[in-house]
Scaffold this motif. Structure first.
Motif, PDB file in Angstrom:
ATOM      1  N   ARG A 173      18.808  10.489  67.348  1.00 16.85           N
ATOM      2  CA  ARG A 173      17.443  11.003  67.280  1.00 16.85           C
ATOM      3  C   ARG A 173      17.260  12.154  68.277  1.00 16.85           C
ATOM      4  NH1 ARG A 173      15.010   6.456  67.981  1.00 16.85           N
ATOM      5  NH2 ARG A 173      14.961   5.941  65.769  1.00 16.85           N
ATOM      6  N   GLY A 174      17.785  11.972  69.495  1.00 13.98           N
ATOM      7  CA  GLY A 174      17.678  13.025  70.494  1.00 13.98           C
ATOM      8  C   GLY A 174      18.450  14.269  70.087  1.00 13.98           C
ATOM      9  N   CYS A 175      19.617  14.064  69.501  1.00 15.37           N
ATOM     10  CA  CYS A 175      20.416  15.214  69.054  1.00 15.37           C
ATOM     11  C   CYS A 175      19.719  15.958  67.934  1.00 15.37           C
ATOM     12  CB  CYS A 175      21.787  14.743  68.589  1.00 15.37           C
ATOM     13  SG  CYS A 175      22.868  14.181  69.934  1.00 15.37           S
ATOM     14  N   SER A 176      19.049  15.216  67.053  1.00 20.21           N
ATOM     15  CA  SER A 176      18.347  15.859  65.933  1.00 20.21           C
ATOM     16  C   SER A 176      17.269  16.808  66.447  1.00 20.21           C
ATOM     17  CB  SER A 176      17.728  14.798  65.025  1.00 20.21           C
ATOM     18  OG  SER A 176      18.730  13.995  64.440  1.00 20.21           O
ATOM     19  N   LYS A 177      16.580  16.382  67.494  1.00 23.59           N
ATOM     20  CA  LYS A 177      15.524  17.245  68.065  1.00 23.59           C
ATOM     21  C   LYS A 177      16.145  18.487  68.702  1.00 23.59           C
ATOM     22  CE  LYS A 177      12.259  13.478  69.038  1.00 23.59           C
ATOM     23  NZ  LYS A 177      11.553  12.742  70.107  1.00 23.59           N
ATOM     24  N   PRO A 185      19.700  27.948  67.630  1.00 19.87           N
ATOM     25  CA  PRO A 185      20.141  28.727  66.458  1.00 19.87           C
ATOM     26  C   PRO A 185      21.397  28.150  65.806  1.00 19.87           C
ATOM     27  CG  PRO A 185      19.642  30.174  68.310  1.00 19.87           C
ATOM     28  CD  PRO A 185      19.629  28.776  68.849  1.00 19.87           C
ATOM     29  N   ASN A 186      22.235  27.487  66.598  1.00 17.43           N
ATOM     30  CA  ASN A 186      23.466  26.896  66.068  1.00 17.43           C
ATOM     31  C   ASN A 186      23.308  25.399  65.814  1.00 17.43           C
ATOM     32  OD1 ASN A 186      24.904  29.382  66.345  1.00 17.43           O
ATOM     33  ND2 ASN A 186      25.184  28.955  68.530  1.00 17.43           N
ATOM     34  N   GLY A 187      22.043  24.987  65.656  1.00 15.73           N
ATOM     35  CA  GLY A 187      21.759  23.559  65.543  1.00 15.73           C
ATOM     36  C   GLY A 187      22.425  22.885  64.363  1.00 15.73           C
ATOM     37  N   ALA A 188      22.504  23.571  63.226  1.00 12.35           N
ATOM     38  CA  ALA A 188      23.076  22.955  62.026  1.00 12.35           C
ATOM     39  C   ALA A 188      24.557  22.592  62.249  1.00 12.35           C
ATOM     40  CB  ALA A 188      22.935  23.896  60.827  1.00 12.35           C
ATOM     41  N   GLU A 193      28.650  18.301  63.751  1.00 15.68           N
ATOM     42  CA  GLU A 193      29.662  17.730  64.628  1.00 15.68           C
ATOM     43  C   GLU A 193      29.205  16.380  65.191  1.00 15.68           C
ATOM     44  OE1 GLU A 193      33.328  17.575  66.678  1.00 15.68           O
ATOM     45  OE2 GLU A 193      32.586  18.677  64.919  1.00 15.68           O
ATOM     46  N   VAL A 194      27.917  16.268  65.502  1.00 15.96           N
ATOM     47  CA  VAL A 194      27.365  14.990  65.974  1.00 15.96           C
ATOM     48  C   VAL A 194      27.576  13.912  64.912  1.00 15.96           C
ATOM     49  CG1 VAL A 194      25.225  13.756  66.535  1.00 15.96           C
ATOM     50  CG2 VAL A 194      25.700  15.987  67.577  1.00 15.96           C
ATOM     51  N   ASN A 195      27.238  14.229  63.672  1.00  7.92           N
ATOM     52  CA  ASN A 195      27.399  13.265  62.581  1.00  7.92           C
ATOM     53  C   ASN A 195      28.866  12.880  62.383  1.00  7.92           C
ATOM     54  OD1 ASN A 195      24.679  12.945  61.868  1.00  7.92           O
ATOM     55  ND2 ASN A 195      24.706  14.830  60.644  1.00  7.92           N
TER      56      ASN A 195
END
Length: 212
Positions: A173-177, A185-188, A193-195
């Motif tokens: 949840r924290g990573c999603s935010k 900008p490089n969130g996607a 990588e988190v997933n």
């Protein structure tokens, strides 16, 4: 006797061996090797190169002379390990594919071991042994991963499982935010990588509690 006269005498003797013993590849090879290494073909016959000497004097291309020399050298390398030696150039030629005298000796010992079991020593048999020595080693295999039973044993249970579920859910949840395009900008790419890492954790523990 001067060095030049000695060289001439040795050269004539070596040529006599080549002339009278073309069928005995060992003597021919060793004689040609001495002629080549001493460069007596220059002093005695006036040739500029060993290649020219072989062609003009013996109608022998340089690669053929080199092959006979290598076969003779291989034979010479086997002398320290016994008196049973290759009986023809074809057998010795197979041994020249091995780089060191030690490898040639080991391969020939193996050939003689097979001969003791009743196999006839032929160039084909020597080739099969040499092929074993020159075969590339199989690549190292990664150790097998944990079995399903092992994964089941590793999976957390009870309160430990509940705590791990909470930690990972909150982490996702924290990573999603933090990976939201408005924030990073490089969130996607980062979220992908988190997933991936979360999937690895699920596989490791055999858990399916993280909702995508």
């Amino acid at each position: 006797m001067s060095r030049d006269l000695m060289l001439v005498e040795r050269h004539r003797k070596n040529e006599e061996i080549v002339t009278n013993g073309l069928q005995t590849f060992y003597e021919v090879g060793m004689a040609l090797a001495e002629i080549r290494d001493s460069k007596s073909y220059k002093l005695v016959d006036g040739f500029d190169t060993f290649e020219a000497y072989c062609i003009e004097r013996w109608d022998m291309p340089k690669p053929n002379a080199h092959r006979v020399i290598c076969c003779a050298k291989a034979m010479d390398n086997l002398v320290p390990i016994g008196t049973v030696l290759p009986t023809n150039e074809g057998q010795a030629r197979e041994l020249t594919k091995l780089k060191t005298p030690e490898e040639q000796q080991s391969a020939w010992k193996r050939v003689l071991e097979l001969a003791d079991t009743g196999k006839k020593v032929t160039a084909k048999l020597v080739k099969s042994v040499v092929d074993e020595f020159t075969a590339p080693e199989p690549p190292e295999q990664d150790p097998p991963g944990p079995s399903k039973e092992m994964l089941k044993d590793l999976a957390p249970q009870g309160l430990e499982r509940e705590a791990l579920e909470l930690i990972l859910k909150e982490a996702k949840r924290g990573c999603s935010k933090k990976c939201h395009p408005d924030v990073n900008p490089n969130g996607a790419e980062l979220m992908a990588e988190v997933n991936r890492l979360l999937d690895e954790i699920k596989k490791y523990y055999g858990m399916n509690f993280i909702q995508q």
